[in-house]
Motif scaffolding. Sequence first.
Motif, PDB file in Angstrom:
ATOM      1  N   UNK A 178      19.444  69.409 -38.090  1.00  0.00           N
ATOM      2  CA  UNK A 178      17.991  69.391 -38.209  1.00  0.00           C
ATOM      3  C   UNK A 178      17.480  70.769 -38.585  1.00  0.00           C
ATOM      4  N   UNK A 179      16.322  70.793 -39.234  1.00  0.00           N
ATOM      5  CA  UNK A 179      15.706  72.048 -39.674  1.00  0.00           C
ATOM      6  C   UNK A 179      14.196  71.948 -39.492  1.00  0.00           C
ATOM      7  N   UNK A 180      13.603  73.037 -39.009  1.00  0.00           N
ATOM      8  CA  UNK A 180      12.161  73.093 -38.797  1.00  0.00           C
ATOM      9  C   UNK A 180      11.603  74.358 -39.425  1.00  0.00           C
ATOM     10  N   UNK A 181      10.559  74.207 -40.249  1.00  0.00           N
ATOM     11  CA  UNK A 181       9.805  75.325 -40.795  1.00  0.00           C
ATOM     12  C   UNK A 181       8.345  75.117 -40.405  1.00  0.00           C
ATOM     13  N   UNK A 182       7.734  76.106 -39.808  1.00  0.00           N
ATOM     14  CA  UNK A 182       6.338  75.992 -39.397  1.00  0.00           C
ATOM     15  C   UNK A 182       5.650  77.334 -39.586  1.00  0.00           C
ATOM     16  N   UNK A 183       4.394  77.294 -39.978  1.00  0.00           N
ATOM     17  CA  UNK A 183       3.657  78.531 -40.197  1.00  0.00           C
ATOM     18  C   UNK A 183       2.165  78.326 -40.115  1.00  0.00           C
ATOM     19  N   UNK A 184       1.458  79.403 -39.833  1.00  0.00           N
ATOM     20  CA  UNK A 184      -0.003  79.423 -39.845  1.00  0.00           C
ATOM     21  C   UNK A 184      -0.452  80.447 -40.877  1.00  0.00           C
ATOM     22  N   UNK A 185      -1.630  80.230 -41.459  1.00  0.00           N
ATOM     23  CA  UNK A 185      -2.079  81.133 -42.519  1.00  0.00           C
ATOM     24  C   UNK A 185      -3.591  81.305 -42.469  1.00  0.00           C
ATOM     25  N   UNK A 186      -4.040  82.401 -43.066  1.00  0.00           N
ATOM     26  CA  UNK A 186      -5.455  82.683 -43.256  1.00  0.00           C
ATOM     27  C   UNK A 186      -5.588  83.519 -44.517  1.00  0.00           C
ATOM     28  N   UNK A 187      -6.584  83.216 -45.355  1.00  0.00           N
ATOM     29  CA  UNK A 187      -6.770  84.024 -46.568  1.00  0.00           C
ATOM     30  C   UNK A 187      -8.254  84.151 -46.894  1.00  0.00           C
ATOM     31  N   UNK A 188      -8.571  85.239 -47.586  1.00  0.00           N
ATOM     32  CA  UNK A 188      -9.909  85.483 -48.121  1.00  0.00           C
ATOM     33  C   UNK A 188      -9.784  85.814 -49.603  1.00  0.00           C
ATOM     34  N   UNK A 189     -10.598  85.164 -50.421  1.00  0.00           N
ATOM     35  CA  UNK A 189     -10.624  85.440 -51.856  1.00  0.00           C
ATOM     36  C   UNK A 189     -12.005  85.973 -52.200  1.00  0.00           C
ATOM     37  N   UNK A 190     -12.075  87.182 -52.678  1.00  0.00           N
ATOM     38  CA  UNK A 190     -13.340  87.774 -53.091  1.00  0.00           C
ATOM     39  C   UNK A 190     -13.558  87.512 -54.581  1.00  0.00           C
ATOM     40  N   UNK A 191     -14.794  87.147 -54.923  1.00  0.00           N
ATOM     41  CA  UNK A 191     -15.164  86.844 -56.314  1.00  0.00           C
ATOM     42  C   UNK A 191     -14.288  85.737 -56.881  1.00  0.00           C
ATOM     43  N   UNK A 192     -14.036  84.681 -56.104  1.00  0.00           N
ATOM     44  CA  UNK A 192     -13.158  83.624 -56.592  1.00  0.00           C
ATOM     45  C   UNK A 192     -13.733  82.962 -57.832  1.00  0.00           C
ATOM     46  N   UNK A 193     -12.868  82.749 -58.819  1.00  0.00           N
ATOM     47  CA  UNK A 193     -13.254  82.087 -60.057  1.00  0.00           C
ATOM     48  C   UNK A 193     -13.336  80.579 -59.822  1.00  0.00           C
ATOM     49  N   UNK A 194     -14.481  80.001 -60.160  1.00  0.00           N
ATOM     50  CA  UNK A 194     -14.689  78.570 -60.022  1.00  0.00           C
ATOM     51  C   UNK A 194     -15.158  77.997 -61.354  1.00  0.00           C
ATOM     52  N   UNK A 195     -14.924  76.708 -61.552  1.00  0.00           N
ATOM     53  CA  UNK A 195     -15.351  76.018 -62.760  1.00  0.00           C
ATOM     54  C   UNK A 195     -16.351  74.944 -62.384  1.00  0.00           C
TER      55      UNK A 195
END
Length: 398
Positions: free
Chosen positions: A193-210
């Motif tokens: 058996x194998x387990x991969x787990x993670x938590x994340x947080x990010x901030x994008x400044x001036x994100x390009x949107x369409x």
Amino acid sequence: EHSQWTQEFRNESKGDAAVNWQAGVFFFKEDYKVESFSYDTLFTQSLDGYQRIRQTNDSWAVFGATTWDVSPDFEVRVGARYTVDKKDLTVEDYWNTGFVPCVLLGKCTLAQLAAQEPDGDLSASPEDKKFSWDLSGTWKLNEDVNFYARVATGYRGSSIQSAGAFNAKSVAGPETSTSFDMGIKADFWDNRARLNAGVFYYEIKDQQLTAVGGAFNANILLNADKTVGKGFELDFQAYLTDHLLVTLGTGYNDTEIQDKNLSVSVCAQCTVTDPLDSFGKALIDGNSLPQAPKWTHNVTARWGMPTGDGAEFYVFTDWVYRSEVNFFLYDSVEFTGKSMVEGGLRVGYNWENGKYDVALYGRNITNELAILSGIDFNNLTGMVNEPRTVGVEFKAGF
């Protein structure tokens, strides 16, 4: 017409030292030309618009990274990159007899299109320079379990959308991101058996949107002040028996656009739930990113029974779940995709160690009907998923 050329040169250390490194340079060159044709689909079906554009993109970067084995169980890595990115876009030819202000003159030419631009210029030549970096560490608890953590910055160069029959030229400036993630990677049950787990947080400044559609068939690039996201991911695989393999994946992703003044055009015939500004545009502060479900799950199971001489009979099934999503930057009742579940089933037989395989399969076996995307400038148009499909497949490897 499209051509790309890319080249990277890298030099790296080689040895058993506690500190190792690599460094290099990267080059990228792109040139493409696009022709766009418009037709009078309501009446004569004749050509009523044409545009030809050309864009070039030249980029280069220098980068380096160092890995330090602080101890037999702890490793630190640091990297850095400096990037220069330049784009040039030119409208080489344009005419239109359709839905633009200068149609009153009979035909909108390249010069008349330029006159509609705020600066009278149809071309754009942004150049961006950015330094980015990352820092990570891995700690080995034992031979089967690792913990990791990472902080990194990212960058995307400016993007250009050329002027057209329904919209002026738009340029989205460069965006930058800072992300944090940490987690665990583990093997257990005697490597069954194998387990991969993670938590994340990010901030994008001036994100390009369409921003697409709205009451007109426009395509506009814009920047949001900031977008934030946070969540976790988990991936699990296990042989529950010698012949039964089960996998499970789940993810939570909470995204939010943060820009109190950013507004976009809305659909022609739908029920918008965002507040509107004085121009009738939707204020999208607080909205999630389009096509970004908060929850995703998937599970698979494969049971195989060897029948001797490298042959096997097997049964495989897979199921995926996606929570509710919105299709555009603004929120509306009609252009919201409801949660959906799709499943598949495959029953087959392979031989000569998988060289040959014959199977009966089904996709979307519950015949789930879901809307995946939409077109909002004209009417309530939606694109749906594939219906239930059943078939027979034979595969031969060589």
